[in-house]
Write a protein that holds these residues in place. Structure first.
Motif, short mmCIF file in Angstrom:
data_model
loop_
_atom_site.label_atom_id
_atom_site.label_comp_id
_atom_site.label_asym_id
_atom_site.label_seq_id
_atom_site.Cartn_x
_atom_site.Cartn_y
_atom_site.Cartn_z
N UNK A 243 -7.11 -11.57 -17.88
CA UNK A 243 -6.99 -11.35 -16.43
C UNK A 243 -8.10 -12.04 -15.65
N UNK A 244 -9.02 -12.65 -16.35
CA UNK A 244 -10.08 -13.40 -15.68
C UNK A 244 -11.29 -12.58 -15.30
N UNK A 245 -11.46 -11.39 -15.86
CA UNK A 245 -12.64 -10.59 -15.55
C UNK A 245 -13.88 -11.23 -16.15
N UNK A 246 -15.01 -11.00 -15.51
CA UNK A 246 -16.26 -11.60 -15.97
C UNK A 246 -16.66 -11.02 -17.33
N UNK A 247 -17.42 -11.81 -18.07
CA UNK A 247 -17.85 -11.37 -19.41
C UNK A 247 -18.71 -10.11 -19.33
N UNK A 248 -19.58 -10.03 -18.33
CA UNK A 248 -20.43 -8.85 -18.17
C UNK A 248 -19.59 -7.61 -17.91
N UNK A 249 -18.57 -7.72 -17.05
CA UNK A 249 -17.73 -6.56 -16.73
C UNK A 249 -16.92 -6.13 -17.94
N UNK A 250 -16.39 -7.09 -18.68
CA UNK A 250 -15.62 -6.76 -19.88
C UNK A 250 -16.51 -6.06 -20.90
N UNK A 251 -17.74 -6.55 -21.05
CA UNK A 251 -18.63 -6.03 -22.08
C UNK A 251 -19.15 -4.64 -21.74
N UNK A 252 -19.63 -4.46 -20.50
CA UNK A 252 -20.32 -3.22 -20.16
C UNK A 252 -19.42 -2.17 -19.52
N UNK A 253 -18.38 -2.58 -18.82
CA UNK A 253 -17.52 -1.60 -18.15
C UNK A 253 -16.41 -1.11 -19.08
#
Length: 339
Positions: A243-253
């Motif tokens: 979906x194009x989410x940022x790597x930081x958001x995928x990893x931590x959220x």
């Protein structure tokens, strides 16, 4: 089911556990070798004086009568009197418990600050340098006994380098304890604005806390790494990346939040292990906690002190499990609804 009902249900389920601990601790203390009456009377006591002390302690009565008397005392908050210190067991435990909890909490804080980031980095770069270092940390943490680690740190930082203060308890003899509000010297000294005592208390606490933290880091880092690897390989993470989410958001959220549930479970077990490992750490560093108190009570067959220690540990474990259940519902609200 609401969270209040869930908490009430967990408390109700814990009551049989606490009663079972009371029964088992009572029976096991009576099976300890040695005679507390003879220990209290001294090596030069006559059989008549030992018998008199045994009668005054109620040890000449049958086990069922002793157990009923013990339950009656517990109902009034009386844990008995220690024959080793001459003080009530409750006052001894209340005096020593903050020292053990302060040591355990600081060790767990150090473990979390090191183990969770190490586990996350190891999961994002399998077989990399951080992953290899984390595996080494896990292996060393579970392999080295706490007393050996403590003695090694003392040898390096106290005897060789002279950076650490002498291991003589919670404060150096040059300092006075801060005004007691919580029983935690670090917290009380900060509340009193006494930063000099805070630094002195932290210096005394550093090596024992690091020793215990090295022991508790291993399971936390290992579980964090395994949970993160499982989460990063799941379908919803691939969907989030697509979906194009940022790597930081995928990893931590997304990944970290789902990986925290097994980590929280591990943290509860680690807390239990840490309280048990406290005994050796407290002995190495002359730390005046309940662990060293329990060892002295076992040596002298001090029934009341041993029973009070076991009951205190049981209440701590039950409280910890209750807090973990509450934390579960905060991390995953579905648990409360499924219950």
């Amino acid at each position: 089911m609401s969270r209040i009902s869930l908490v009430a249900g967990r408390i109700a389920l814990s009551l049989p556990t606490i009663f079972g601990v009371i029964v088992i601790s009572f029976l096991l203390t009576r099976a300890l070798p040695g005679d507390p009456a003879a220990y209290f009377a001294g090596p030069t006591a006559t059989p008549e004086s030992i018998a008199e002390i045994r009668h005054s302690l109620g040890l000449d009565r049958s086990l069922p009568v002793q157990f009923l008397a013990y339950l009656q005392d517990l109902a009034t908050g009386d844990l008995g009197r220690s024959i080793s210190t001459g003080q009530s067991v409750l006052s001894d435990l209340l005096t020593r418990l903050p020292a053990s909890l302060e040591l355990t909490f600081l060790a767990l804080l150090i473990s979390l600050l090191v183990a969770i980031p190490a586990g996350i980095l190891a999961a994002t770069r399998p077989d990399g340098i951080v992953d290899q270092a984390t595996r080494f940390l896990v292996t060393a943490g579970v392999s080295l006994p706490t007393f050996f680690t403590g003695l090694l740190l003392l040898f390096i930082f106290y005897f060789k380098l002279g950076w650490a203060p002498s291991p003589l308890g919670r404060l150096d003899i040059l300092y006075l304890p801060p005004p007691q509000l919580t029983g935690f010297y670090l917290v009380d000294s900060l509340l009193a604005g006494d930063f000099e005592t805070f630094r002195a208390a932290l210096a005394q606490l550093a090596l024992p806390a690091i020793t215990l933290a090295l022991f508790t880091m291993a399971p936390i880092a290992r579980m964090t790494r395994a949970a993160m690897i499982a989460a990063l390989g799941s379908e919803y993470i691939r969907t989030a990346r697509a979906a194009g989410l940022s790597r930081r958001k995928v990893l931590f959220v997304y990944a970290l939040r789902n990986a925290l549930l097994p980590v929280v479970t591990t943290l509860g077990m680690v807390f239990s292990f840490a309280l048990g490992a406290n005994v050796l750490v407290e002995k190495v560093f002359a730390w005046p906690g309940i662990g060293s108190y329990a060892v002295d009570a076992l040596i002298s067959s001090d029934y009341a002190a041993v029973q009070g220690f076991v009951l205190t540990m049981a209440l701590l474990f039950v409280t910890l499990n209750l807090l973990i259940d509450i934390l579960y519902t905060l991390l995953d609200p579905r648990i409360a609804h499924e219950s």
